[in-house]
Enzyme design. Sequence first.
Site, PDB file in Angstrom:
ATOM      1  N   THR A 184       0.879  -1.178   0.000  1.00 22.06           N
ATOM      2  CA  THR A 184       0.000   0.000   0.000  1.00 22.06           C
ATOM      3  C   THR A 184       0.915   1.227   0.000  1.00 22.06           C
ATOM      4  OG1 THR A 184      -0.005   0.176   2.386  1.00 22.06           O
ATOM      5  CG2 THR A 184      -1.705  -1.214   1.413  1.00 22.06           C
ATOM      6  N   GLU A 329      -5.485  -3.705  -1.441  1.00 19.50           N
ATOM      7  CA  GLU A 329      -5.975  -4.904  -0.744  1.00 19.50           C
ATOM      8  C   GLU A 329      -7.138  -5.587  -1.472  1.00 19.50           C
ATOM      9  OE1 GLU A 329      -5.319  -1.954   0.437  1.00 19.50           O
ATOM     10  OE2 GLU A 329      -4.721  -1.960   2.538  1.00 19.50           O
ATOM     11  N   LYS A 436     -15.585  12.974  14.656  1.00 16.73           N
ATOM     12  CA  LYS A 436     -16.730  12.698  15.525  1.00 16.73           C
ATOM     13  C   LYS A 436     -16.995  13.901  16.425  1.00 16.73           C
ATOM     14  CE  LYS A 436     -19.079   9.084  17.725  1.00 16.73           C
ATOM     15  NZ  LYS A 436     -19.148   7.737  18.190  1.00 16.73           N
ATOM     16  N   TRP A 441     -21.114  12.146  13.069  1.00 13.11           N
ATOM     17  CA  TRP A 441     -19.940  12.105  12.205  1.00 13.11           C
ATOM     18  C   TRP A 441     -19.946  13.236  11.176  1.00 13.11           C
ATOM     19  CZ3 TRP A 441     -16.408   8.820  13.878  1.00 13.11           C
ATOM     20  CH2 TRP A 441     -16.812   7.716  14.623  1.00 13.11           C
TER      21      TRP A 441
HETATM   22  P1  ADP Z   1      -3.306   3.718  -0.025  1.00 17.65           P
HETATM   23  O1  ADP Z   1      -4.415   3.006   0.700  1.00 17.65           O
HETATM   24  O2  ADP Z   1      -1.989   3.451   0.571  1.00 17.65           O
HETATM   25  O3  ADP Z   1      -3.590   5.166  -0.322  1.00 17.65           O
HETATM   26  P2  ADP Z   1      -4.209   2.658  -2.550  1.00 17.65           P
HETATM   27  O4  ADP Z   1      -3.636   3.084  -3.787  1.00 17.65           O
HETATM   28  O5  ADP Z   1      -4.534   1.225  -2.376  1.00 17.65           O
HETATM   29  O6  ADP Z   1      -3.202   3.052  -1.450  1.00 17.65           O
HETATM   30  O7  ADP Z   1      -5.453   3.572  -2.337  1.00 17.65           O
HETATM   31  C1  ADP Z   1      -6.722   3.091  -2.100  1.00 17.65           C
HETATM   32  C2  ADP Z   1      -7.570   4.142  -1.487  1.00 17.65           C
HETATM   33  O8  ADP Z   1      -7.821   5.196  -2.429  1.00 17.65           O
HETATM   34  C3  ADP Z   1      -8.945   3.636  -1.112  1.00 17.65           C
HETATM   35  O9  ADP Z   1      -8.935   3.010   0.148  1.00 17.65           O
HETATM   36  C4  ADP Z   1      -9.768   4.896  -1.125  1.00 17.65           C
HETATM   37  O10 ADP Z   1      -9.643   5.612   0.088  1.00 17.65           O
HETATM   38  C5  ADP Z   1      -9.137   5.700  -2.236  1.00 17.65           C
HETATM   39  N1  ADP Z   1      -9.917   5.514  -3.475  1.00 17.65           N
HETATM   40  C6  ADP Z   1      -9.699   4.636  -4.464  1.00 17.65           C
HETATM   41  N2  ADP Z   1     -10.603   4.783  -5.448  1.00 17.65           N
HETATM   42  C7  ADP Z   1     -11.436   5.778  -5.076  1.00 17.65           C
HETATM   43  C8  ADP Z   1     -12.583   6.408  -5.660  1.00 17.65           C
HETATM   44  N3  ADP Z   1     -13.041   6.047  -6.840  1.00 17.65           N
HETATM   45  N4  ADP Z   1     -13.173   7.400  -4.969  1.00 17.65           N
HETATM   46  C9  ADP Z   1     -12.719   7.790  -3.759  1.00 17.65           C
HETATM   47  N5  ADP Z   1     -11.636   7.250  -3.164  1.00 17.65           N
HETATM   48  C10 ADP Z   1     -10.999   6.253  -3.810  1.00 17.65           C
END
Ligand code: ADP
Length: 549
Positions: A184, A329, A436, A441
């Site tokens: 990640t 993930e 919160k 929220w």
């Molecule tokens: P990291 O979790 O380390 O930033 P990732 O590249 O796996 O790495 O990013 C995934 C995250 O990006 C998701 O958990 C989400 O928060 C955000 N994300 C991915 N696609 C979208 C989307 N279409 N709209 C909003 N957020 C998104």
Amino acid sequence: MKGLMQDYPLTLQHVLWRAQRLFDKKEIVSKREDHLHRYSYTDMTRRAARLANALQRLGAKPGDRVATLAWNNYRHLELYYAVPCMGAVLHTLNLRLFPDQLAYVIEDAEDKFLFVDKSLIPVLNQVAGRLPSVRKLVVLSDGGPLPEHQLGETLDYEELIGRESEDFAWPTLDEWSAAAMCYTSGTTGNPKGVVYSHRSQWLHAMAVMQVDTLRLGENETILPVVPMFHANSWGLPYACGMTGAKIIFPDRFMGDGQIILDLAEQEGATILGGVPTIWINLAGVMEKSGRRLPKVHTVICGGSAIPRSLMERMDRLGLRMLHAWGMTETSPIGSVGTVRSWVPADQELEARLRQGVPAAGVEIRIADLATGEELPWDGVAFGEIQCRGPWIASGYHNNADPGRLTEDGWFKTGDVASMTPDGYVVIVDRTKDVIKSGGEWISSVELENAIMAHPKVLEAAVIGLSHSKWSERPVAYVVAQPEFKDQVTADEIRDFLADKVARWWLPDEVRFIDELPKTSVGKFDKKVLRNQAQPIDEEVAQTAGAPAG
Ligand code: ADP
């Protein structure tokens, strides 16, 4: 019971078989510094076999991690096929990680072999002397001298595979064995390793191809601008091998709108894929030049939410965006924004801006942030997205961050969303960022978007800081547009928000700063903001109170 279907292992060797046998007429095109490299899928598999022979000669054993630090190009694709199909594990290194993170992930994964694009030697050189597990370093190069480095001995990829045979006895593999791993990007902590199995990659590739997912068919030409080192490149390298879609690789030119436009036009792209910033660059170039891409029918966009202004802009350019949500993930396809058949035309845009409906193979539910109870799909209640399916992680390499699975086996994503009655995911925030206040929220993302719509604002990040009465209250960090530096006030921002968000969502303080801290992949680093933040001055803060307040 006898006579059931075969116990056929779902391994990437099947994808290799298809690429080799069925797609000799289909091209893989890679941008090089001054020309385009072209060959067929079958050519790719021949070189993958040579590479497997070379790796075996160098001592690679089943399960060994083979790392890549490379852009989107044909050599990287050869590694994508050779490494898992010979039983080793492909570890794609994210070249945007900070040096400390890069050294950390190489060590955590215990990478034994490392293949690096010549153009990325300077990036790797930043961790020279900190690669204890790496035995051989191989340079992917078109020739010419290497940049100066302190990495020790290197081998040349072309020389290495040039000596080998095009036949390789691919071993029988277990579908549950590790095929690849990806870390990640560390938005919320140290990078964590996600390990994909052959089976998960196989099923994910099947899902990616579907009409209601990323629409990949043999007759398509795809320009993946999503890096092959990030989030499994959305599974495209294997989905392409399954279908034989023509691929156009942009190499290191992903952020260059002009080159992306030229490549898409000249090579006849029909599908593009990448994060919003890529499309902002492309839209700018297209608007200026007046050029259009009439053959492109789909622009896949994920990684962060698509701003409405961008989707409208792309619509005007004749480019239809397809919104997708996922994470490293989830391999990463979780949900895809196809418009459901019953959505009226005047609500289409709204539907496309949402994060889509769960892809076939993935189940999604939302859980109350405090109690963990499942919440209704009413478009209002929001909670953590939990999902399950054959390509959803059950944990991390080396058991990092344990406890991400619920007792009944769903993966806790850390993303916060509501679900519409029609099954659309609407992302509101991340669990670590949602605020919160007085038992209710507040979505930091919604507040940020509302603030960033102010014409004098360039960027805004909102974090929750502790408050004696309300537990947490929102504080906004705002970067003004350069021409409005020192010319925008906190009151102006709060007035602007007044008719856009609930009164109790109004930030207690608006703090102007020159720059927002960012993660290696350019997301706002709220961890850093939170660590550095001054507490709220409750004497002067303008608390609008919680819902009941
Ligand atoms: P990291 O979790 O380390 O930033 P990732 O590249 O796996 O790495 O990013 C995934 C995250 O990006 C998701 O958990 C989400 O928060 C955000 N994300 C991915 N696609 C979208 C989307 N279409 N709209 C909003 N957020 C998104």
